[in-house]
Motif scaffolding. Structure first.
Motif, short mmCIF file in Angstrom:
data_model
loop_
_atom_site.label_atom_id
_atom_site.label_comp_id
_atom_site.label_asym_id
_atom_site.label_seq_id
_atom_site.Cartn_x
_atom_site.Cartn_y
_atom_site.Cartn_z
N ASP A 301 1.16 -1.35 -0.03
CA ASP A 301 0.32 0.23 -0.15
C ASP A 301 0.95 1.58 -0.10
N ARG A 304 1.59 0.94 -4.49
CA ARG A 304 0.98 -0.03 -5.60
C ARG A 304 1.47 -0.58 -6.80
N MET A 456 -1.63 7.33 -3.71
CA MET A 456 -1.66 6.02 -3.21
C MET A 456 -3.25 6.27 -1.95
N LEU A 460 -6.53 4.40 -2.95
CA LEU A 460 -6.99 3.13 -1.76
C LEU A 460 -8.11 4.77 -0.96
#
Length: 528
Positions: A301, A304, A456, A460
């Motif tokens: 995470d 990625r 990220m 996410l």
């Protein structure tokens, strides 16, 4: 000089007796007379072979605990004589010297003696003298003599004899001579390197490096570059010693990146599950967790996008749950101390994924000498084994870091050692949340790492970038306050850096103005 030479007489003197009896029998069956020394002669006789002692040929017994046995004109004359030189032939006749067509020698096990930690005097006694002298003599005279120094070449010699009616060709003797000289060079390199360490000579006048071919690679960093992988004999756990369970051969870049990944993950104790994901020798995600699966997920995470096609290193036994997480994206290599059968079964469906196991982790504190080639020479240095603990930290700001910040600062500092300079690493709760590597400006590394964290967050679906509330590590000092200010604006709350800049006070002042905690380590981790 380049004509085939029939093998009629062979001198065999070996420490490693692997395959000896079968090879000697095959020679005897082809009518080759066998000469030998000491333990080798005894082993041949026990096997029922007819063998003549070198001491019988020279007229001198082995003496001085075997230190003197083959250092004699009858032996070296038989190896060095030019058979097409009338003066050499006459000298052989006058002194009753018979030619030796084949020399089979492998040396006293010096490297193995050193590897087992033997005392100085025992190592000295395992330095072979007569063996290298004969090898060099026979190899110099490869126009007439075939030299064999490796057990793995026994079958090649027999095949050569079969193909040439009991003779060896000039090209074959050339090849064997090259192998032989490389062996004595490697042997001398091992002796000189060991002795330099034994007498604490850090910068010897001459330095020798040697390796044994492990793999001829399809190409190097790029397809137009030739490459190969050599072992240095240290047996340090890692890609060089690993067992490959599946997948195609490792490439040059695979080997380089896998080494970087495993050396990084080895920094973490085995009771603390850890995962490192590497791309182009730089970490794109490093994390710890309650399990390896959790550590992998947290490392993944961090970035990625960069993790795709990367190298994954684990500091514990790869289990089935972690393997199932890993196969979710394309991965080049996974390396770990071990893997369960369940994990191997999961990976079996991914035929191109290489799985390596090493049995254990390398000792990150072990002294290692590294070298890098430059035009016209080599740069030699100790491996960066520098480790900082909480007790080494010097708080330089008005606010001291919290206990959690200290843990994350030390984590970030550990990762920084393995990131190309200029290195900036953001960490939160035992996981990297932004990595900036290899930039010419430290400010740029700081910005890139923060930008990756924001990217990220978008992937996410997070309300804010993970860099908010993180700590940040810099592998070298901030030369100006701008790098620290950029990190603070990104959301960092604490900083770890070496200190030592003439503008340290400016950086400290900037940290105090923003309520940051900052610690100095007094140690730099440049990685170029």
């Amino acid at each position: 000089m380049t004509r085939p030479v029939h093998i009629t007489r062979a001198l065999i003197s070996v420490s490693d007796k692997t395959g000896l009896i079968d090879f000697a029998r095959a020679l005897a069956a082809r009518g080759v007379e066998l000469l030998s020394t000491g333990g080798t002669a005894k082993a041949l006789r026990v096997a029922g072979l007819t063998v003549r002692d070198v001491s019988e040929v020279t007229g001198f017994p082995e003496m001085m605990d075997g230190r003197v046995k083959t250092l004699h004109p009858v032996v070296h004359g038989g190896l060095l004589a030019l058979r097409d030189n009338p003066e050499h032939v006459a000298a052989m006749k006058d002194h009753d010297i018979a030619p030796i067509d084949l020399l089979v020698v492998n040396l006293y096990p010096f490297e193995a003696t050193v590897a087992k930690g033997a005392p100085y005097d025992e190592c000295i006694e395992n330095i072979d003298i007569g063996g290298p002298a004969m090898i060099r003599a026979a190899s110099k005279n490869h126009a007439f003599v075939t030299t064999v120094v490796d057990v793995e070449d026994y079958n090649a010699v027999l095949a050569e004899l079969d193909a040439n009616d009991g003779a060896t060709t000039y090209s074959f003797r050339q090849k064997m001579a090259q192998i032989a000289y490389a062996r004595t060079a490697a042997y001398d390199a091992a002796v000189s390197t060991w002795m330099a360490k034994a007498i604490e000579e850090d910068t010897p006048r001459r330095r020798a490096f040697a390796g044994t071919l492990a793999q001829t690679l399809r190409y190097g960093e790029n397809p137009h570059q030739k490459a190969a992988f050599y072992l240095d004999g240290s047996n340090r756990p890692g890609v060089a010693t690993a067992k490959q369970w599946q997948g195609k051969e490792l490439s040059y870049n695979n080997i380089n990146d896998t080494d970087a990944a495993f050396e990084l993950v080895a920094e973490f104790p085995t009771e603390q599950p850890a995962c490192a994901i590497i791309k182009h020798a730089n970490p794109c995600g490093v994390a710890t967790g309650k399990t390896l699966a959790e550590a992998y997920a947290r490392a993944f995470d961090c970035d990625r996008t960069s993790a795709f096609g990367g190298i994954i290193a684990l500091n514990g036994t790869l289990d089935e749950a972690t393997a199932k997480e890993i196969v979710g994206i394309f991965t080049e290599v996974v390396i770990a101390p071990d893997a369960t059968e369940g994990a191997k079964a999961v990976f079996a469906a991914k035929k191109n994924l290489r799985l390596l196991t090493t049995g254990t982790l390398p000792d990150v504190k072990a002294p290692i000498t590294t070298f890098r080639q430059v035009s016209g020479g080599f740069l030699v240095q100790d491996k960066d084994n520098g480790i900082i603990t909480e007790h080494d930290l010097k708080v330089v700001t008005e606010r001291a870091p919290t206990d959690q910040e200290v843990r994350d600062l030390l984590f970030a500092w550990t990762v920084a050692k393995h990131v190309k300079s200029n290195a900036i690493i953001y960490v939160k709760d035992g996981a990297t949340v932004g990595v900036g590597a290899g930039q010419m400006s430290r400010v740029d590394s700081t910005r890139i790492a923060a930008r990756k964290s924001q990217d990220m967050a978008d992937v996410l679906g997070l309300a804010e970038a993970p860099v908010k509330g993180s700590v940040v590590a810099s592998d070298a000092f901030f030369p100006f306050a701008d790098g620290l200010i950029t990190a603070a604006e990104a959301g960092a709350t604490a900083v770890i850096q070496p200190g030592g800049s003439i503008r340290d006070q400016d950086v400290i002042d900037a940290a105090n103005e923003r309520g940051l905690a900052m610690v100095f380590t007094g140690m730099r981790h440049f990685r170029h």
